[in-house]
Design an enzyme around this catalytic site. Structure first.
Site, mmCIF file in Angstrom:
data_model
loop_
_atom_site.group_PDB
_atom_site.id
_atom_site.type_symbol
_atom_site.label_atom_id
_atom_site.label_comp_id
_atom_site.label_asym_id
_atom_site.label_seq_id
_atom_site.Cartn_x
_atom_site.Cartn_y
_atom_site.Cartn_z
ATOM 1 C CD GLU A 99 6.853 7.148 -1.505
ATOM 2 O OE1 GLU A 99 6.827 8.008 -2.402
ATOM 3 O OE2 GLU A 99 7.453 6.054 -1.624
ATOM 4 C CB CYS A 336 8.097 -5.462 -3.644
ATOM 5 S SG CYS A 336 9.247 -6.213 -2.481
#
Length: 352
Positions: A99, A336
Site C-alpha cells: 500500500e 501511521c
C-alpha cells in the site's frame, strides 16, 4: 496478475542506473548515448511502453521489448478518506501487494511509499508487522508506486514510511533514491525525501550514500520498555543508533527527526519527556508526537490531546522543536501503523 507473471521473465529497466542502462544499450548494439535516451524515457518522460520511445529506431525498440520490461504497472485498488487522503494498493508479484498513501495538504502532496511486503520488525503497535514479512521490494517496485499514482505529476515530497523497514532493504532503497535524485534520473532534491527507520543495520550506509532526511522511530527513551514495544530494539539498540547519528554532521540542510507515538499511561508522562530530552542531547533534531491509531487485537490506547500538549511543551522547555502530527486517513486504515495487505493477499489466494 497474469500480465505481471509474464513480464517477470524479462529484465526490468526501471530502477537501473545510467551506467546500467548504457550497458543495456551497448549489449543491444545501440550507441552509447542510447543509455541517456533510455534514462530520459524511463525517468523523465515516464514511458509505459517502448513504442513511445520515438528517438530510438523501431528495430531497436522491438529488440528491447523482447528482452526487457519497463516495470510499470497500474494500481489495483484505491480508497479515499473523508480528509482527502488516498490509499493505493499495488500488486508486486504473484499474490503479493503493498500500500502507498497520498497525503495532500495545501500546496503539498506527499506520497508515503512501501519498501517491503510486510515487515520483520513486529512492532506491537503496527499492523504491517502483524502480517509478517513476505519479501523485499525491488527498486522498480518502489519507483512504480511513485510513477503510477494518479497524482504522480503533482508530488512534492516522498516519505519511505509505508510498509516495511526501509533500511532492512538498503540496497534497493538506495537504488531507488539514486534514480530519484540523480540528474540522469528524476533530478529531485534529496530535501524532498525522508527515509524512516527503527535504526536498522543499513543506517550507516544510508547516511554515507544519500543526502535525504532521516526519521527515526523511537517511541520510548527507555531501552527495556522500547524492546517491549519494538522487538527490533534487541538487534538494533536505540543507544547505538543515537551514537551513530550523533557522529554524523547534521548542521547543514539535511535533517533528522524522531517519531514518538504517545500511548496513554505508558510513555506520556514527564519522566519520559525528560529522559527523551536527555538521550537526544547533542543531536539537532525535531520530535514528532504521533497519536496511536487503534488496530485489532492490541490493547494500547492513544494519549489524549491535553497530555500530548503537556509532553510537547515539556520538550520545548528542554530546547527542542516538538510538534503533534495531525492524523490523516484513519477512516480508510491509511494512518501511521495501519497499513496491511493481509486481506488483499488472502483474497488473491482464494480466487486463484
Amino acid at each position: 496478475m497474469k500480465q505481471q507473471t509474464e513480464t517477470e521473465k524479462k529484465v526490468v529497466l526501471l530502477g537501473m542506473s545510467l551506467e546500467e542502462l548504457t550497458t543495456v544499450a551497448l549489449r543491444m548494439g545501440m550507441p552509447r548515448f542510447a543509455g541517456k535516451q533510455l534514462a530520459e524515457w524511463i525517468y523523465v518522460r515516464r514511458a509505459t511502453d517502448f513504442a513511445e520511445m520515438t528517438n530510438i529506431s523501431q528495430a531497436n525498440r522491438q529488440k528491447l521489448a523482447e528482452i526487457y520490461d519497463l516495470g510499470r504497472y497500474p494500481w489495483s485498488d484505491v480508497q479515499c478518506s473523508v480528509d482527502g487522503t488516498k490509499k493505493y494498493l499495488f500488486p508486486v508479484g504473484e499474490g503479493r501487494f503493498v500500500e502507498s498513501v497520498l497525503i495532500p495538504e495545501g500546496d503539498r502532496a506527499t506520497l508515503c511509499i512501501s519498501s517491503q511486503v510486510g515487515c520483520k520488525m513486529d512492532c506491537l503497535f503496527c499492523m504491517t508487522g502483524k502480517q509478517g514479512w513476505n519479501g523485499n521490494l525491488s527498486a522498480a517496485e518502489i519507483l512504480n508506486q511513485i510513477f503510477s499514482v494518479d497524482e504522480a505529476a503533482e508530488l512534492t515530497n516522498l516519505v519511505y514510511m509505508g510498509m516495511g523497514e526501509p533500511l532492512d532493504n538498503t540496497d534497493e532503497v538506495l537504488r531507488s533514491i539514486e534514480a530519484l535524485t540523480e540528474p540522469w534520473g528524476m533530478g529531485w532534491s534529496p530535501k524532498r525525501i525522508t527515509v524512516s527507520t527503527i535504526g536498522a543495520k543499513g543506517l550507516e550506509r544510508f547516511l554515507a550514500e544519500s543526502r535525504c532526511h532521516l526519521a527515526v522511530s523511537l517511541h520510548s527513551p527507555f531501552p527495556e520498555e522500547r524492546r517491549k514495544l519494538m522487538p527490533g530494539e534487541k538487534a538494533f539498540p536505540i543507544m547505538q543508533t543515537l551514537d551513530r547519528i550523533r557522529a554524523y554532521d547534521f548542521s547543514g540542510q539535511r535533517r533528522v527527526s524522531f517519531e514518538y507515538i504517545v500511548f496513554d499511561g505508558l510513555n506520556d508522562d514527564m519522566r519520559h519527556a525528560d529522559e527523551l530530552a536527555a538521550i537526544l542531547r547533542g543531536i539537532p533534531c525535531r520530535i514528532n508526537l504521533i497519536r496511536f491509531h487503534k488496530i485489532p487485537a492490541v490493547s494500547l490506547r492513544s494519549s489524549d490531546t491535553a497530555r500530548m500538549e503537556a509532553f510537547r511543551k515539556r520538550m520545548e522547555s528542554h530546547g527542542y522543536t516538538c510538534t503533534i502530527r495531525a492524523s490523516r486517513g484513519e477512516d480508510i486504515f491509511a494512518a501511521c501503523g495501519m497499513l496491511s495487505t493481509s486481506k488483499a493477499e488472502s483474497s488473491e489466494e482464494k480466487s486463484s
